[in-house]
Design a protein around this motif. Structure first.
Motif, PDB file in Angstrom:
ATOM      1  N   THR A 107      34.930  58.511  34.329  1.00 34.93           N
ATOM      2  CA  THR A 107      34.445  59.472  35.308  1.00 34.93           C
ATOM      3  C   THR A 107      35.532  60.522  35.441  1.00 34.93           C
ATOM      4  O   THR A 107      36.649  60.215  35.850  1.00 34.93           O
ATOM      5  CB  THR A 107      34.164  58.819  36.674  1.00 34.93           C
TER       6      THR A 107
ATOM      7  N   TRP B 155      30.985  62.076  32.785  1.00 39.37           N
ATOM      8  CA  TRP B 155      30.915  60.624  32.582  1.00 39.37           C
ATOM      9  C   TRP B 155      31.238  60.221  31.154  1.00 39.37           C
ATOM     10  O   TRP B 155      30.857  59.139  30.711  1.00 39.37           O
ATOM     11  CB  TRP B 155      29.526  60.120  32.978  1.00 39.37           C
TER      12      TRP B 155
ATOM     13  N   GLU C 185      31.256  52.991  35.524  1.00 44.26           N
ATOM     14  CA  GLU C 185      31.368  53.337  34.112  1.00 44.26           C
ATOM     15  C   GLU C 185      32.837  53.460  33.712  1.00 44.26           C
ATOM     16  O   GLU C 185      33.713  53.661  34.552  1.00 44.26           O
ATOM     17  CB  GLU C 185      30.648  54.660  33.821  1.00 44.26           C
TER      18      GLU C 185
END
Length: 317
Positions: free
Chosen positions: A245, A139, A242
């Motif tokens: 990734t 992430w 987010e």
């Protein structure tokens, strides 16, 4: 049907800005961390011993967790190992502040929580017997992922063990397809709550109306929609919305770990699938001399989407 977004500019940002953006997103929507059983030093030591790596006895070990969120995991371990010492580091100052209040209330003097960017960690943190990085590697931008592995090597004691979890292909290809569609759908929205609401609406829309295509295409969305319907917003946001990734194939991760001076030991989880392969499959895989390649083929067969890997210093027997 979800609202169709108005056109908006690209959301691409430089790496340094992405780090700040990631930290602020966790300040705005904290990740509700918890105790993670297979990161406990006693479990890691047991797995290591099965593969010939004799790590330090947990009772008096030193543990470092990179990306500890609020610190629930290190605090749970600290409560069970009062003679050991724990350091949790996270870039989110809000999560660390929340964790510090919990730590004081619990009276855990063998835990230290630090709000810091990985790139600014002092080299004199010393060596740790166990280094943990759960739910972070996939992430963050690629340079930060590389830094995580270097930090594991830099702060790992000679007989130490590092735990790193990450998203994997081929299983994550299905999730990646949905993530890309959601990113397009919410591309002009800024408020996290609105992004979550609209992205969830798109998932339901796809699960209901996507073309059946011989029973396979819509079925992917139906299965993902069922899974996500039971997930909290904080998980949904950080897993799918987010900025970064970055899933990898297992062999890619091992190559990157090797480049950082680490050696793959084993998975920290034993699954029914891995240990009950059909005889014909086991016989075919047995012809492969490289166990890393064997594990990659098992990932192909089961469409694995997440791994928890145990690493040691390169050259460890």
């Amino acid at each position: 049907m979800p609202d169709l977004p108005r056109d908006g500019p690209s959301r691409e940002v430089p790496v340094e800005a992405a780090r700040a953006s990631s930290a602020s997103s966790y300040d705005e929507i904290p990740y509700e961390s918890q105790a993670i059983a297979d990161t406990h030093p006693s479990h890691l030591r047991m797995i290591g011993s099965l593969y010939g790596v004799e790590a330090v006895e947990p009772a008096h070990c030193r543990v470092l967790e990179l990306g500890c969120a609020r610190g629930d995991n290190v605090m749970a371990m600290a409560a069970s190992l009062p003679g050991a010492s724990f350091l949790g580091i996270d870039a989110s100052s809000r999560q660390i502040a929340d964790g510090e209040r919990c730590r004081r209330a619990a009276g855990l003097d063998n835990v230290r929580l630090l709000a810091a960017d990985f790139g600014s960690l002092p080299e004199d943190l010393g060596e740790c017997d166990y280094v943990i990085c759960h739910g972070v590697y996939s992430w963050v931008p690629a340079p930060v992922a590389e830094l995580i592995l270097r930090l594991c090597r830099r702060h790992l004691a000679p007989a130490g063990l590092a735990f790193v979890s990450y998203n994997t292909y081929p299983g994550w290809h299905r999730k990646a397809m949905l993530r890309e569609m959601m990113a397009f759908h919410v591309r002009a929205l800024e408020e996290p709550a609105e992004r979550i609401e609209q992205a969830r609406g798109l998932v339901a829309f796809l699960a209901r109306f996507a073309k059946e295509d011989e029973g396979t295409y819509r079925a992917v969305f139906e299965k993902l929609a069922l899974h996500l319907s039971g997930q909290e917003d904080y998980y949904f946001f950080h897993e799918y919305l987010e900025e970064h990734t970055r899933p990898v194939y297992f062999t890619e991760f091992v190559e990157r770990a090797t480049a950082a001076g680490l050696a793959y030991v084993a998975s920290t989880q034993f699954t029914v699938w891995d240990n009950n392969l059909p005889a014909e499959v086991s016989e075919s895989l047995a012809t492969l001399g490289d166990r890393i390649v064997r594990e990659q083929y098992v990932d192909f067969l089961c469409a694995r989407m997440f791994r928890r890997s145990l690493l040691a210093r390169e050259g460890t027997a």
